[in-house]
Design an enzyme around this catalytic site. Structure first.
Site, PDB file in Angstrom:
ATOM      1  CG  ASP A  28      19.599 -27.464  31.937  1.00  0.00           C
ATOM      2  OD1 ASP A  28      19.262 -26.675  30.709  1.00  0.00           O
ATOM      3  OD2 ASP A  28      18.576 -27.277  32.422  1.00  0.00           O
ATOM      4  NE  ARG A  37      19.353 -31.360  21.764  1.00  0.00           N
ATOM      5  CZ  ARG A  37      18.264 -31.308  22.287  1.00  0.00           C
ATOM      6  NH1 ARG A  37      18.105 -32.540  21.065  1.00  0.00           N
ATOM      7  NH2 ARG A  37      17.224 -31.184  23.026  1.00  0.00           N
ATOM      8  CE  LYS A 146      16.307 -25.948  33.760  1.00  0.00           C
ATOM      9  NZ  LYS A 146      16.097 -26.248  32.445  1.00  0.00           N
ATOM     10  CD  GLU A 188      11.987 -24.739  32.993  1.00  0.00           C
ATOM     11  OE1 GLU A 188      11.813 -24.853  31.645  1.00  0.00           O
ATOM     12  OE2 GLU A 188      12.812 -24.918  33.124  1.00  0.00           O
ATOM     13  CD  GLU A 190       8.537 -26.890  28.320  1.00  0.00           C
ATOM     14  OE1 GLU A 190       8.770 -27.417  27.225  1.00  0.00           O
ATOM     15  OE2 GLU A 190       9.270 -27.445  29.703  1.00  0.00           O
ATOM     16  CE  LYS A 230      14.199 -21.807  30.286  1.00  0.00           C
ATOM     17  NZ  LYS A 230      15.027 -22.603  31.107  1.00  0.00           N
ATOM     18  CB  SER A 272      12.968 -21.757  22.898  1.00  0.00           C
ATOM     19  OG  SER A 272      13.430 -22.856  23.380  1.00  0.00           O
ATOM     20  N   GLY A 273      10.469 -23.720  24.409  1.00  0.00           N
ATOM     21  CA  GLY A 273      10.108 -24.529  24.135  1.00  0.00           C
ATOM     22  C   GLY A 273       9.696 -26.045  22.814  1.00  0.00           C
ATOM     23  N   GLY A 274      10.402 -25.939  22.261  1.00  0.00           N
ATOM     24  CA  GLY A 274      10.130 -26.349  20.540  1.00  0.00           C
ATOM     25  C   GLY A 274      10.473 -25.526  19.514  1.00  0.00           C
ATOM     26  CB  SER A 301      16.008 -19.773  30.112  1.00  0.00           C
ATOM     27  OG  SER A 301      16.780 -20.373  30.646  1.00  0.00           O
ATOM     28  CE1 TYR A 360      16.781 -30.409  31.423  1.00  0.00           C
ATOM     29  CE2 TYR A 360      14.912 -29.972  30.038  1.00  0.00           C
ATOM     30  CZ  TYR A 360      15.436 -29.889  31.881  1.00  0.00           C
ATOM     31  OH  TYR A 360      14.672 -28.413  32.912  1.00  0.00           O
TER      32      TYR A 360
END
Length: 360
Positions: A28, A37, A146, A188, A190, A230, A272-274, A301, A360
């Site tokens: 996403d 990327r 999300k 989520e 985070e 998440k 995964s957060g980095g 996720s 992001y």
């Protein structure tokens, strides 16, 4: 239609996403983030390349063996695919659906500085018009959503009470709103890895955050059996002098979750957060090894931790190599979600994925 009309469907969707040995592919990334990327692999950020890359993800053979759902960006939800020869194909959404992979959609509209908060604190935007957007996404075929709230730990005292409460309330309003339109909300909150704090500090903050989130969900009448969580794994700050062992991460993560997350939630799907690709798999494996059976499905996720090697091997043109790399990390995390991943048994890019103040 209202939440009551969707309760059974929401519960069924959440259970499908919580399938044993599976997790979510988070594809996403916004157009701008995909551009970053692509720039790293020398690929132009054009719609043509974005379509080709997301078609690669949707057609990877056997992906459904390890992936139960995919989080899409709005562009991808309404985009047609392209085949290996560059010819137009069916909607990308349909390619996932045909294989039993449930499509979902990122619905938040990014974070903004929080007025009245401490330096660097944010709140998440996107509630205005959300119900109408959710109805449109459901009609297109999305079945979950999300929304990412971002909190940080800092020497200045962050997160503040204001920040925790504002983000918890935003998550709860989002969750209730999308459930009204038939979408399972992924909640989520985070906690960024930025900083040099120890794992005990993270655990204390995360317990506070998760307690506040579930209080807000209760106040808003959110149907927990039709939600997913998440969270970050409970980790020290990236600049902490002592890297944690998988056993230590498992101990603190499970303690935090057992103290705060109701057992009515079907699955906890870690971000995964980095973390690097391999770290994300190894830590997830440690968590699942440390508790059996768990009161929730403990899955994943992952975005960067599933796609980094894939992007590098694809490099804008090599479909087969990109898919092979994607499947390797999907297998690794599917095994880790069951507690039997052997570290290093699947190829990995290996490079660190941490970005300070990640957005992001």
């Amino acid at each position: 239609m209202g939440l009551e009309n969707f309760r059974d469907e929401l519960a069924a969707t959440a259970c499908a996403l919580a399938a044993a040995g599976k997790g979510l592919l988070a594809a996403d990334e916004s157009t701008g983030t995909v551009g970053k990327r692509f720039a790293a692999i020398g690929v132009e950020n054009s719609e043509e390349h974005r379509r080709a890359y997301r078609s690669l993800l949707a057609t990877a053979p056997g992906l459904e063996e390890h992936i139960s759902g995919v989080i899409l960006y709005e562009e991808t939800l309404f985009q047609d695919s392209v085949d290996a020869d560059g010819q137009p194909g069916p909607p990308i959404l349909a390619l996932f659906q045909e294989r039993g992979i449930v499509p979902g959609i990122k619905v938040d509209q990014g974070v903004e500085p929080l007025p009245g908060g401490l330096p660097g604190e944010s709140w998440c935007t996107g509630l205005k018009g959300l119900q109408e957007r959710a109805a449109r996404y459901y009609a297109r075929g999305a079945r979950f959503a999300k929304w990412r709230a971002v909190l940080k730990i800092s020497p200045e005292g962050a997160p503040s009470e204001l920040c925790v409460r504002e983000n918890a309330w935003g998550l709860a309003r989002y969750a209730r709103t999308v459930q009204e339109e038939g979408l399972v909300p992924i909640v989520e909150p985070e906690i960024l890895m930025d900083g040099d704090h120890d794992i005990e500090t993270t655990a204390a903050v995360q317990e506070w955050v998760l307690r506040t989130v579930y209080q807000a969900l209760a106040h808003n009448g959110v149907f927990l059996e039709g939600t997913l969580l998440k969270p970050s794994m409970t980790l020290p700050g990236m600049d902490c002098s002592t890297p944690p062992s998988p056993d230590l991460v498992a101990e603190f993560t499970l303690r935090t979750l057992e103290r705060t997350v109701p057992v009515s939630v079907p699955a906890i799907l870690f971000l995964s957060g980095g973390l690097s690709e391999e770290e994300a798999s190894v830590y997830l494996n440690g968590i699942n090894r440390a508790i059996s059976p768990a009161p929730w499905h403990l899955g994943f996720s992952y975005g960067r931790a599933l796609q980094q090697s894939c992007l590098k091997h694809w490099a804008g043109h090599d479909l087969a190599a990109g898919q092979q790399a994607l499947l390797a990390r999907a297998r690794a995390n599917g095994q880790a979600a069951q507690g039997f991943y052997v570290a290093g048994s699947e190829p990995s890019d290996g490079s660190p994925l941490f970005e300070a103040n990640y957005s992001y």
